[in-house]
Design an enzyme around this catalytic site. Structure first.
Site, short mmCIF file in Angstrom:
data_model
loop_
_atom_site.label_atom_id
_atom_site.label_comp_id
_atom_site.label_asym_id
_atom_site.label_seq_id
_atom_site.Cartn_x
_atom_site.Cartn_y
_atom_site.Cartn_z
N SER A 1 0.63 3.72 1.85
CA SER A 1 0.96 4.18 3.21
C SER A 1 2.29 3.58 3.67
CB SER A 1 -0.17 3.82 4.18
OG SER A 1 -1.34 4.51 3.83
N CYS B 1 -7.36 -2.85 3.40
CA CYS B 1 -6.98 -1.43 3.31
C CYS B 1 -7.52 -0.76 2.06
CB CYS B 1 -5.49 -1.18 3.47
SG CYS B 1 -5.18 0.61 3.55
N HIS C 1 0.17 -3.66 6.14
CA HIS C 1 -1.01 -3.54 7.00
C HIS C 1 -2.26 -4.00 6.28
CE1 HIS C 1 -0.54 0.06 4.61
NE2 HIS C 1 -1.85 0.18 4.66
N CYS D 1 0.84 -1.22 0.00
CA CYS D 1 0.00 0.00 0.00
C CYS D 1 0.87 1.26 0.00
CB CYS D 1 -0.91 -0.02 1.23
SG CYS D 1 -1.96 1.45 1.39
N HIS E 1 4.99 5.76 2.24
CA HIS E 1 5.24 7.01 2.98
C HIS E 1 6.26 6.77 4.10
CE1 HIS E 1 2.09 9.60 1.30
NE2 HIS E 1 1.20 8.64 1.46
N1 LIG Z 1 -7.29 7.79 4.23
C1 LIG Z 1 -6.99 6.53 4.43
O1 LIG Z 1 -7.52 5.89 5.35
C2 LIG Z 1 -6.01 5.84 3.53
C3 LIG Z 1 -5.95 4.44 3.46
C4 LIG Z 1 -5.05 3.85 2.57
C5 LIG Z 1 -4.18 4.62 1.81
N2 LIG Z 1 -4.26 5.98 1.92
C6 LIG Z 1 -3.40 6.87 1.14
O2 LIG Z 1 -3.87 6.93 -0.19
C7 LIG Z 1 -2.80 7.34 -1.05
C8 LIG Z 1 -2.76 6.44 -2.28
O3 LIG Z 1 -2.37 5.12 -1.90
P1 LIG Z 1 -2.18 3.99 -3.04
O4 LIG Z 1 -1.86 2.74 -2.31
O5 LIG Z 1 -3.31 4.01 -3.99
O6 LIG Z 1 -0.86 4.55 -3.75
P2 LIG Z 1 -0.38 4.35 -5.27
O7 LIG Z 1 1.02 4.79 -5.32
O8 LIG Z 1 -0.73 2.96 -5.72
O9 LIG Z 1 -1.32 5.35 -6.12
C9 LIG Z 1 -1.05 6.71 -6.32
C10 LIG Z 1 -1.46 7.06 -7.75
O10 LIG Z 1 -1.35 8.48 -7.94
C11 LIG Z 1 -0.84 8.72 -9.24
N3 LIG Z 1 -0.25 10.06 -9.28
C12 LIG Z 1 0.95 10.48 -8.79
N4 LIG Z 1 1.10 11.80 -9.01
C13 LIG Z 1 -0.02 12.23 -9.64
C14 LIG Z 1 -0.48 13.50 -10.11
N5 LIG Z 1 0.28 14.58 -9.99
N6 LIG Z 1 -1.71 13.59 -10.69
C15 LIG Z 1 -2.48 12.48 -10.84
N7 LIG Z 1 -2.10 11.24 -10.40
C16 LIG Z 1 -0.89 11.13 -9.81
C17 LIG Z 1 0.16 7.59 -9.46
O11 LIG Z 1 0.44 7.39 -10.84
C18 LIG Z 1 -0.59 6.41 -8.83
O12 LIG Z 1 -1.41 5.77 -9.79
C19 LIG Z 1 -1.54 7.32 -0.17
O13 LIG Z 1 -1.29 8.64 0.30
C20 LIG Z 1 -1.95 6.44 0.99
O14 LIG Z 1 -1.20 6.70 2.16
C21 LIG Z 1 -5.16 6.60 2.74
ZN LIG Z 2 -3.09 0.98 3.30
#
Ligand SMILES: NC(=O)c1ccc[n+]([C@@H]2O[C@H](COP(=O)([O-])OP(=O)(O)OC[C@H]3O[C@@H](n4cnc5c(N)ncnc54)[C@H](O)[C@@H]3O)[C@@H](O)[C@H]2O)c1
Ligand SMILES: [Zn+2]
Ligand SMILES: [Zn+2]
Length: 381
Positions: free
Chosen positions: A48, A172, A67, A46, A51
């Site tokens: 997260s 998640c 996670h 994921c 990060h």
């Molecule tokens: N709020 C919550 O409870 C929660 C839960 C899980 C994950 N998250 C967060 O969600 C976010 C995404 O997680 P993920 O696992 O999908 O990550 P990921 O890296 O798989 O997805 C991110 C996507 O954003 C795209 N991207 C990057 N820069 C961009 C831009 N400028 N414009 C458009 N698209 C762009 C990437 O190409 C990628 O497809 C992370 O910050 C993660 O920590 C939050």
């Molecule tokens: Zn997650």
């Protein structure tokens, strides 16, 4: 008699600046009162976790990363009543106290007493040790390991027909995306939506929007491959992100979307989100930025146009209610969760998976611990 410790291979982060993991053997204690040991069958990679590896968030070290897990109950501690050995379970990473006003009021994700945020079990300790002392399972899960110990209430039983790789995502990315749409934004059929970021979380939002009957569903990313995946997951339009995004969304939705989601965690795109919704619309913040980075939002436009900003933590989920609902929708053929997984890997390939994520190359990598944890099994349709 069973030993009181066992040696388990896990992917461990020691805080190195390259953000790499090493797969090593650590000691895992037997489950204490109210805890269970899970044989992990699949664990998702994921954003997260990334990060943490990239130094954007601080966690206790050494950390067993991951996670997003599904597996089988393998041992039960004293006092456990609701689970049996052999049950298939999905793990919840926000392990709320179960007793405070938020928990009893149906908002466990808002519980501030959850020790899982500090990588600790409810009693404030960890069951993991390396040669130097305690090790810390990220978000009290530490999914990237052959086995884990979690509180009974964090292991949610799941229909055995859901393959483990798909089930892990429910813990998640899919749970977060489904919950953001259903619990946080409360999207109704016919509303227009835009999703910035089409990774594991963004694609889950897209799939849940389709399930909710939203239209159009506009997916935004910076790579063509992610946009293709978004169209497969249910987006009606795919747009490359850039400066003209607000104008493009306005054209496609006659003046702005009813609801917009940010699923990257970049302050620039988070700040842009309110400009994508129509007056009275909702902007939902799902992506998590690095610590200490404030947003810039046009306050006059926000107030005058009566827009609502919604913070989304773990999709507002009640795991024991929502995980089985997601599984039911999947088994009924209403949520194409198999398609979200781009790559199945062994735990020894975990660093490659994070490198691919940094390059925007895969939708979701899932660590599978044996071959039959992967793939589609019989569905309702
Ligand atoms: N709020 C919550 O409870 C929660 C839960 C899980 C994950 N998250 C967060 O969600 C976010 C995404 O997680 P993920 O696992 O999908 O990550 P990921 O890296 O798989 O997805 C991110 C996507 O954003 C795209 N991207 C990057 N820069 C961009 C831009 N400028 N414009 C458009 N698209 C762009 C990437 O190409 C990628 O497809 C992370 O910050 C993660 O920590 C939050
Ligand atoms: Zn997650
Ligand atoms: Zn609580």
């Amino acid at each position: 008699m069973e030993q009181d410790k066992m040696s388990i291979r896990a992917a461990v982060f020691d805080g190195n600046p390259e953000g790499t993991l090493t797969v090593e053997a650590l000691q895992l204690d037997e489950p204490h009162h109210g805890e269970v040991r899970i044989r992990v069958r699949a664990a998702g990679v994921c954003g997260s976790d990334r990060h943490v590896l990239d130094g954007e968030w601080q966690v206790p070290l050494p950390a067993i990363m991951g996670h997003e897990a599904a597996g089988v109950v393998e041992a039960i501690g004293p006092g456990v009543r609701s689970l049996d050995i052999g049950d298939h379970v999905v793990i919840a990473w926000h392990q709320a106290c179960q007793r405070c006003a938020e928990c009893t009021g149906g908002k466990p994700w808002a519980c501030t007493r959850a020790k899982s945020n500090d990588s600790l079990l409810p009693d404030g300790t960890t069951r993991w040790h390396d040669v130097d002392g305690p090790a810390y399972p990220y978000l009290a899960v530490g999914a990237m390991s052959e086995a884990i110990v979690v509180p009974e209430f964090a292991a949610i039983p799941i229909d055995r027909r859901v393959p483990f790789d798909v089930a892990s995502l429910i813990g998640c990315s899919v749970g977060t995306g489904y919950g953001a749409v259903v619990n946080n934004a409360r999207v109704v059929a016919g509303e227009s939506a835009v999703v910035i970021g089409a990774g594991g979380v963004g694609l889950s939002i897209v799939a849940a929007l389709k399930l909710a009957g939203a239209s159009p569903i506009i997916a935004v990313d910076v790579t063509a491959q992610k946009l293709e995946s978004a169209l497969e997951a249910g987006a009606t339009h795919a747009v490359l992100g850039g400066e003209s995004l607000a104008a493009e969304v306005s054209d496609l939705t006659s003046g702005g979307a009813d609801v917009a989601f940010e699923a990257i965690g970049r302050t620039q795109t988070m700040s842009q989100l309110p400009s994508l919704i129509r007056p009275g619309g909702r902007a939902v913040f799902v992506g998590l930025p690095p610590e200490g980075q404030p947003l810039e939002i046009d306050g006059l436009q926000l107030a005058y146009e009566g827009k609502t900003l919604i913070g989304s933590n773990y999709g507002g989920l009640v795991p024991a209610r929502d995980f089985p609902r997601i599984a039911t929708a999947y088994l009924a053929g209403l949520l194409p969760l198999d398609d979200l997984i781009s790559t199945r890997i062994s735990i020894d390939q975990v660093n490659e998976a994070f490198e691919a994520m940094r390059l925007g190359k895969r939708t979701r990598s899932v660590i599978v611990f044996d071959d039959d944890a992967a793939g589609t099994t019989e569905r309702d349709r």
